[in-house]
Structure formats: structure tokens, C-alpha cells
Motif scaffolding. Structure first.
Motif, PDB file in Angstrom:
ATOM      1  N   THR A   1       0.815  -1.227   0.000  1.00  0.00           N
ATOM      2  CA  THR A   1       0.000   0.000   0.000  1.00  0.00           C
ATOM      3  C   THR A   1       0.844   1.270   0.000  1.00  0.00           C
ATOM      4  O   THR A   1       0.427   2.311   0.517  1.00  0.00           O
ATOM      5  CB  THR A   1      -0.946   0.013   1.221  1.00  0.00           C
TER       6      THR A   1
ATOM      7  N   LYS B   1      -5.664  -4.313  -4.291  1.00  0.00           N
ATOM      8  CA  LYS B   1      -5.272  -4.254  -5.700  1.00  0.00           C
ATOM      9  C   LYS B   1      -6.202  -3.332  -6.495  1.00  0.00           C
ATOM     10  O   LYS B   1      -5.744  -2.555  -7.339  1.00  0.00           O
ATOM     11  CB  LYS B   1      -5.284  -5.657  -6.301  1.00  0.00           C
TER      12      LYS B   1
ATOM     13  N   ARG C   1      -5.305   0.140  -5.659  1.00  0.00           N
ATOM     14  CA  ARG C   1      -4.011   0.459  -6.268  1.00  0.00           C
ATOM     15  C   ARG C   1      -4.192   0.833  -7.740  1.00  0.00           C
ATOM     16  O   ARG C   1      -3.632   1.823  -8.218  1.00  0.00           O
ATOM     17  CB  ARG C   1      -3.074  -0.740  -6.130  1.00  0.00           C
TER      18      ARG C   1
END
Length: 538
Positions: free
Chosen positions: A398, A437, A440
Motif C-alpha cells: 500500500t 489491488k 491500487r
């Protein structure tokens, strides 16, 4: 010479003339001041002055009583908990009822009815005194005027003491935050409740940063004598800011924690939403700083400083900060998500904003602290496995996440997990890493979009760890609102004071809800309440 009979109209006019002349003569005869009678009689014939008429009429009706008229701008006698009021004649109250809806998730009832009082007479008990109170409202200019007439048998000294006590109570904060919006100060109990949810334990920042911030704030209030001994104005300014997007790195919750602690220590929190109002921005600034000087020592919160201060009002704002008028005891905390937009006169000038605190994206150590914070919150949930290995894995994946992004990863994972039934429910770690994810990918996409914009739209963005960043200070109107505390009262009164900070909340005393019939003895009620341990004097 022939006599012409007078018409009916002539006789009526003659009768009225004689009647008024006799009244005027009688008034002149009784008046101590020879100018009083002629002024009231003649001047009132050319313009309307209901306030003057009311005072004069009450003196005639109650010759043994003193009459004190009080403007209702900042005194709400019916909402003063130190007094008990009962209508003289409930059937003769003139009110307009309006409906105020309540938030569906906060109340089982859809809303409340508020009685906006236009005329009413009340019997009032306060301290050891009894009063008569008349509240009247009438058109005035482009709005309305509300007057309180306080009558006391004998001297007006008790009436003035009563008004002074009610005014002092109205000026104090009672589990409230002062909020400036639309040109008015108003007390917000709902914001105070929101501020109470903030705890420094929930602010996931490095201890060194939190300690420096708290010492800077609380040390200021403890250093009055030091400032004075050095002949330095006892004032200070701080800026909390971010340099990167997305925001959400603890700035807001830190500000709430500061407001909560300052309120607990007796330093009033004042919060400014906007300077735009009917007063004009400069007029609003004058009102804000005048109130802050009156409430000092206090903390003045200016959120989104870059939006509050512009080219048109900057000079006037700077003059309020360090002009001729003193700001002793005022701690000003400004916040901004666009530090680069601030004028150098604000962000590079000590004695205006002395320290700047950068709320940057959390590094891996801070992300680990935040993930452990969630691990501790979920430790009693037997259906969720949250080992230390997952803490390390999430922290390593992260980089560049703000605290807000980290929070979203946990909240969305828990929501998705709650939607599964039966044996096909996946592991919490599987869902959490999938959400990390997804976020992200979203974060990288947003950064690519920002990079494609012209540089002028974003302004200069010093790189993390650069000398520029270090220099910035990395080290460290609508329906009226009803106070929820009035919900459940038999009647909620709005006496119609000007501005949103006016009449509400207010309530008739408990005895009315207990079925008192007729004209009650308010002195007996006060005595009974005192015997039961109820405090009427705030």
C-alpha cells in the motif's frame, strides 16, 4: 345669520379631536417631564412605534410595576433554564406553528413542531423574584422586531439582573461549537457531538509528530505569562496542510481532536465555514475576529484557508491578523489541501501563521500502525482471521496510500464479506488483498490523469523528501435547525430572534407537561423543583 347644522362626519371629527386633546392634557398633567407627553402623543401620530406604545400601555396597566424592554437579538428568556415561565392566558397566545423534519436515522419520529411566538404574556420565576413577561413581534423595516417586556413590582433592578443572567447564559457555550456561516454566528450541538468522537488514540501518526503538534497548541495556552514578560502579543497561528492527492491523512480528525481538547480545557472552539455573506467578506471577517476577541482565550478554526482568502479580501484579512487591534489569547488554525495556492504573505510570514504541519502520505511504519489499529478492532470477530503476516503483507502493498484509502480497503472488504452466505464465503485476507489491488489500480489511474493535466492546474508540487517540502514543515438559507436536546419537550419555542443564532431552543417548564391546569403558581413550582434537586440556575 342662519345656523347650518353640522354633518355627522364633522361631529365625529370634533369628538375625536376633543377626546385626544383631553387625553393629551391629562398625560401632560401627570408627566414629570413636560416634554414626555407632547412627544409621545404628537410624534406617534406621524410614525408607527409599536415598541414605545407597548411600554407606555404596560405602564398604564401595571402602575406599580417597572417596565424594562429588551431586544431579543441575543437574549432568549423562554429558553433560559435558570427561569420558569407559564402563560398568563394560554388561549391568548398567538403563535405560528411550522414543521421541522428530523434525520430519519437519528429519530423515531419524523419531525417536530416549533411554535414561533408572535404575542404572549407569561408569569416568570427567577432566583427569588417573580416577573411578568410579554413577548411581542411586529414588522420592522424589511424584517421583524421581537421585544421582551419584563415587568417587576417595584424597582427595575431585579429585571435588569434577570436579563443580565439570561444574556450571559446565552453567550456561553453549552456542549456546543460556535459556527460562523451566512454572516451569523450560531451554536451547533450536532458539531460538538461529532467532535466528541475524535480521540488522539485514533489519530494514527508518528508519536513525535503528534507530540509536537499537541505541545505547540496546548503550550500556547499555558504560556500567557511568558508572552507578556517578553512583551510579545499572546497569539499564534498554525497551518495544517497536504501536498499530495488523494487527501485523507489525518488532518481533519486531528483538527477535531484539537477542538475537543480545547473545549475540555475551557478554550472555546470557533469554526468558520465561509466569509461570504450579506455582510460582504470584509464585514464577515470583522464579525469573526470581533467574536474571537470577545471569547478569547479560544481556538479559531479556518478550514480550507485557500478558499476563504482570495485576492479581494487578503489585505483586510492580514490587517485583522496583525493590525492595530490585538488578538491576545487567540490560536488560529488554518487548514488547506492546496498549500501552493496560499499567498506567501500567509504561508511564509511568522507571526501570522507561525508553524506549518504537513500531513503527508503515511510511510510503511505509519501504515503498519494503522493496519494494526484495524487488527485490534477486529480481534473479537471470530469469523475473521487477521494474523501479523497479513499486517506486513498489506503494509508492503500500500505504498502511496493515504489513510483514507487504507480505511476504504478495510470498510469495503467487510461489506463484501458480510454479503456472503454459506460455505462459499472466502477468507478475509483474500478479499482484503483483492480490494487493495483494486484501489491500487484506481490510484495509479488517477495519478496518470493528473500527470496529463497542464501544470498550472495543479501548481507546484514539491517532491516528498525534497528541500522544498522540508521548508514547508514536514517535521511537524434553509429550514431552521432544531437542537436535538429539545426533542421530547411539550413545546419548542422560537421567539423569532434575528439571525440563525436566535430563539431556539426554548421550552415550557416541566410542570406544564405534568398537567398543571389554569394559572399555576410558578414560585411553588420552583420550590418543588428545587426540593427534587433540579438546578434552574446554570
Amino acid at each position: 345669520m342662519a345656523h347650518t347644522p353640522a354633518s355627522t362626519k364633522d361631529l365625529e371629527e370634533a369628538f375625536i379631536k376633543v377626546t385626544f386633546e383631553e387625553d393629551a392634557s391629562q398625560s401632560d398633567a401627570n408627566a414629570t417631564d413636560p416634554f414626555y407627553g407632547p412627544w409621545v402623543d404628537k410624534a406617534s401620530g406621524t410614525f408607527a412605534d409599536p415598541g414605545q406604545f407597548g411600554a407606555r400601555q404596560l405602564r398604564k396597566l401595571y402602575p406599580d410595576y417597572s417596565v424594562v424592554a429588551a431586544y431579543d437579538g441575543n437574549i432568549n428568556l423562554l429558553g433560559f433554564p435558570g427561569a420558569i415561565a407559564m402563560p398568563l392566558a394560554p388561549s391568548e397566545l398567538i403563535t405560528t406553528v411550522y414543521f421541522v423534519p428530523l434525520a430519519r436515522h437519528l429519530s423515531k419520529i419524523p419531525g417536530v413542531l416549533v411554535d414561533q411566538l408572535s404575542f404572549g404574556g407569561f408569569q416568570v420565576a427567577w432566583d427569588k423574584y417573580d416577573f411578568l413577561l410579554y413577548v411581542i413581534k411586529y414588522p420592522y423595516g424589511f424584517g421583524q422586531m421581537t421585544l421582551h417586556y419584563v415587568l417587576h413590582k417595584g424597582s427595575d433592578a431585579p429585571s435588569r439582573a434577570f436579563l443580565l443572567a439570561a444574556g450571559a447564559w446565552s453567550d456561553q457555550l453549552h456542549e456546543e461549537v460556535l459556527v460562523f456561516d451566512s454572516g451569523f454566528w450560531q451554536k451547533s450541538h450536532s458539531l460538538w457531538l461529532e467532535v466528541q468522537k475524535a480521540h488522539w488514540e485514533d489519530v494514527i501518526l508518528k508519536d513525535q509528530f503528534k507530540t509536537a503538534l499537541k505541545k505547540d497548541i496546548y503550550g500556547f495556552f499555558d504560556s500567557e505569562e511568558l508572552y507578556k514578560s517578553l512583551a510579545i502579543p499572546w497569539k499564534r497561528g498554525l497551518i495544517m496542510y497536504v501536498l499530495t492527492t488523494p487527501e485523507g491523512n489525518g488532518k481533519t480528525i486531528s483538527m477535531k481532536a484539537v477542538m475537543k481538547d480545547c473545549d475540555t480545557r475551557g478554550y472555546a472552539p470557533l469554526y468558520v465555514k465561509t466569509f461570504r455573506s450579506w455582510r460582504g467578506e470584509e464585514g464577515s471577517m470583522t464579525e469573526v475576529f470581533t467574536k474571537a476577541r470577545q471569547m478569547a482565550p479560544c481556538v479559531l478554526i479556518l478550514e480550507d484557508l485557500d478558499a476563504l482568502i482570495n485576492d479581494n479580501n487578503r489585505s483586510f484579512f492580514l490587517n485583522q491578523l496583525d493590525g492595530l487591534e490585538g488578538n491576545d489569547g487567540i490560536l488560529i488554525i488554518g487548514s488547506t489541501n492546496h498549500f501552493e495556492r496560499l499567498d506567501p504573505a500567509l504561508n511564509n510570514r511568522p507571526s501570522r501563521f507561525d508553524r506549518k504541519y504537513l500531513f503527508d502520505d503515511p510511510d510503511e511504519d505509519e501504515r503498519t500502525l494503522y493496519i494494526k489499529y484495524w487488527q485490534n478492532k477486529l480481534k473479537n470477530n471470530k469469523s475473521i482471521s487477521f494474523p501479523d503476516s497479513l499486517v506486513k503483507k498489506v503494509a508492503s502493498k500500500t505504498d502511496g496510500f493515504s489513510f483514507a484509502y487504507l480505511k476504504e480497503a478495510f470498510v469495503s472488504s467487510l461489506v463484501l464479506l458480510a454479503g456472503y452466505d454459506g460455505d462459499d464465503k472466502p477468507e478475509f485476507s483474500e478479499i482484503l488483498l483483492a480490494e487493495v489491488k483494486t484501489l491500487r489500480d484506481q490510484l495509479d489511474k488517477d495519478k496518470d490523469t493528473d500527470a496529463a493535466k497542464p501544470a498550472g492546474l495543479l501548481g507546484p508540487m514539491p517532491a516528498r523528501g525534497s528541500h522544498a517540502a522540508a521548508a514547508y514543515g514536514q517535521v511537524g438559507t434553509c429550514l431552521p435547525q432544531v437542537d436535538v436536546r429539545t426533542v421530547g419537550q411539550a413545546r419548542i419555542w422560537d421567539t423569532g430572534a434575528s439571525g440563525p443564532s436566535g430563539g431556539m431552543p426554548g421550552a415550557m417548564p416541566d410542570a406544564q407537561r405534568e398537567g398543571v391546569i389554569g394559572r399555576p403558581d410558578v414560585r411553588a413550582i420552583a420550590s418543588a423543583a428545587a426540593a427534587l434537586g433540579r438546578s434552574f440556575i446554570s
